[in-house]
Design a protein around this motif. Structure first.
Motif, short mmCIF file in Angstrom:
data_model
loop_
_atom_site.label_atom_id
_atom_site.label_comp_id
_atom_site.label_asym_id
_atom_site.label_seq_id
_atom_site.Cartn_x
_atom_site.Cartn_y
_atom_site.Cartn_z
N CYS A 121 0.82 -1.21 0.00
CA CYS A 121 0.00 0.00 0.00
C CYS A 121 0.86 1.26 0.00
O CYS A 121 0.55 2.24 -0.70
N MET A 122 1.95 1.25 0.75
CA MET A 122 2.82 2.41 0.82
C MET A 122 3.49 2.70 -0.52
O MET A 122 3.57 3.86 -0.95
N GLU A 123 3.98 1.67 -1.19
CA GLU A 123 4.64 1.87 -2.47
C GLU A 123 3.67 2.41 -3.51
O GLU A 123 4.03 3.25 -4.35
N ILE A 124 2.42 1.94 -3.47
CA ILE A 124 1.42 2.44 -4.40
C ILE A 124 1.09 3.90 -4.09
O ILE A 124 0.90 4.72 -5.00
N PHE A 125 1.03 4.25 -2.81
CA PHE A 125 0.79 5.64 -2.41
C PHE A 125 1.90 6.54 -2.94
O PHE A 125 1.64 7.62 -3.47
N LYS A 126 3.16 6.10 -2.79
CA LYS A 126 4.30 6.88 -3.28
C LYS A 126 4.18 7.13 -4.79
O LYS A 126 4.39 8.25 -5.26
N GLN A 127 3.84 6.08 -5.53
CA GLN A 127 3.72 6.21 -6.98
C GLN A 127 2.57 7.12 -7.36
O GLN A 127 2.67 7.92 -8.30
N THR A 128 1.47 7.02 -6.62
CA THR A 128 0.32 7.89 -6.89
C THR A 128 0.68 9.35 -6.64
O THR A 128 0.26 10.24 -7.40
N CYS A 129 1.46 9.61 -5.60
CA CYS A 129 1.94 10.98 -5.34
C CYS A 129 2.74 11.49 -6.54
O CYS A 129 2.56 12.64 -6.97
N LYS A 130 3.61 10.66 -7.09
CA LYS A 130 4.39 11.06 -8.27
C LYS A 130 3.48 11.37 -9.44
O LYS A 130 3.66 12.36 -10.15
N ASP A 131 2.49 10.51 -9.64
CA ASP A 131 1.56 10.70 -10.77
C ASP A 131 0.79 12.01 -10.66
O ASP A 131 0.41 12.61 -11.67
N PHE A 132 0.54 12.45 -9.42
CA PHE A 132 -0.22 13.68 -9.20
C PHE A 132 0.68 14.88 -8.86
O PHE A 132 0.18 15.93 -8.46
N ASN A 133 1.99 14.69 -9.05
CA ASN A 133 2.97 15.76 -8.77
C ASN A 133 2.84 16.28 -7.34
O ASN A 133 2.91 17.50 -7.09
N LEU A 134 2.69 15.36 -6.42
CA LEU A 134 2.61 15.70 -5.00
C LEU A 134 3.80 15.12 -4.26
O LEU A 134 4.33 14.06 -4.64
N PRO A 135 4.25 15.77 -3.21
CA PRO A 135 5.36 15.21 -2.42
C PRO A 135 4.86 14.02 -1.61
O PRO A 135 3.69 13.96 -1.22
N TYR A 136 5.76 13.09 -1.38
CA TYR A 136 5.43 11.98 -0.48
C TYR A 136 5.76 12.44 0.94
O TYR A 136 6.92 12.64 1.28
N LEU A 137 4.73 12.63 1.75
CA LEU A 137 4.91 13.06 3.13
C LEU A 137 4.94 11.82 4.02
O LEU A 137 3.90 11.28 4.39
N GLU A 138 6.15 11.39 4.34
CA GLU A 138 6.31 10.11 5.03
C GLU A 138 5.57 10.06 6.37
O GLU A 138 4.87 9.09 6.67
N GLN A 139 5.71 11.09 7.20
CA GLN A 139 5.09 11.05 8.51
C GLN A 139 3.56 11.05 8.40
O GLN A 139 2.88 10.38 9.17
N THR A 140 3.05 11.78 7.44
CA THR A 140 1.60 11.76 7.22
C THR A 140 1.15 10.35 6.85
O THR A 140 0.15 9.85 7.39
N TYR A 141 1.91 9.71 5.96
CA TYR A 141 1.52 8.35 5.56
C TYR A 141 1.58 7.40 6.75
O TYR A 141 0.66 6.60 6.97
N LEU A 142 2.64 7.46 7.51
CA LEU A 142 2.76 6.56 8.67
C LEU A 142 1.63 6.80 9.67
O LEU A 142 1.18 5.86 10.34
N ASN A 143 1.16 8.03 9.77
CA ASN A 143 0.09 8.35 10.71
C ASN A 143 -1.28 7.82 10.27
O ASN A 143 -2.18 7.69 11.11
N ILE A 144 -1.44 7.52 8.98
CA ILE A 144 -2.74 7.00 8.53
C ILE A 144 -2.84 5.49 8.70
O ILE A 144 -3.94 4.94 8.62
N ILE A 145 -1.71 4.82 8.93
CA ILE A 145 -1.73 3.37 9.06
C ILE A 145 -2.58 2.96 10.26
O ILE A 145 -2.40 3.46 11.36
#
Length: 216
Positions: A21-45
């Protein structure tokens, strides 16, 4: 340790889905020209759909078209987990088999919606271990609120204090501890914060360590 039932989280604990799920989120961020905010992602788990949306909207603001982003992220994820068997985490089968020999009722309490949770468990070959699944779309308040764990215990007709709970995320640990359960945290992507460590629950690196503890 005295207990009458065991309640398990699913993603990142029983099956190794969190990294997918995390790797797909990272790729989706790239596709939408958004930064990958690691702490935000870890907080949604560990959070349910509503909790995930709230945190992502708060972090990305107007830069994220959430419905469109979520649709691509979710569909890519579903294409994988609904069609491929995700590996079971190390030590899980041994622990489940041992609990079965002890005649311990086992259920799942997951933030994932019920239909997808049942499919994931089936694809991983774990369905037969559990007598019930309590899912994220069956509660109003997702983890870290204890509602899902209290509902699981109610369905078992067992006092929460007589349940052992297994979690990987900090949000899940908060939920289980708040429900009054004897809680084991098996670290996956999210390391326990000092706040979480202060809860006084057991913290382990694998299910193998938990099994050794339970056999003592």
């Amino acid at each position: 340790m005295i207990y009458s039932a065991a309640i398990f989280d699913m993603d990142g604990l029983l099956i190794d889905t969190e990294r997918v799920c995390m790797e797909i989120f990272k790729q989706t961020c790239k596709d939408f020209n958004l930064p990958y905010l690691e702490q935000t992602y870890l907080n949604i788990i560990g959070r349910n759909e509503a909790g995930v949306e709230d945190l992502l909207r708060a972090s990305y603001g107007e830069n994220m078209d959430y419905p469109v982003f979520r649709k691509q992220w979710k569909q890519t994820y579903l294409n994988i987990v609904e069609n491929e068997s995700i590996p079971v985490k190390d030590g899980v089968i041994d622990l489940l088999n041992w609990l079965q020999t002890q005649n311990t009722p086992m259920v799942v309490a997951t933030s994932t919606n019920r239909q997808l949770a049942l499919k994931k468990l089936a694809m991983a070959g774990l369905s037969n271990y559990f007598s019930a699944v309590t899912a994220g779309d069956e509660v109003v308040n997702g983890k870290p609120d204890p509602e899902i764990y209290l509902l699981a215990a109610k369905r078992l007709n067992i006092n929460p204090s007589m349940c052992i709970a297994f979690e990987d995320s900090n949000n899940g640990v908060k939920a289980a501890v708040s429900a009054g359960m004897q809680t084991f945290q098996i670290i996956d992507l999210v390391k326990p914060s000092e706040e979480i460590k202060a809860l006084g629950h057991g913290i382990y690196t694998s299910m193998n360590e938990v099994l050794i503890k339970l056999k003592q």
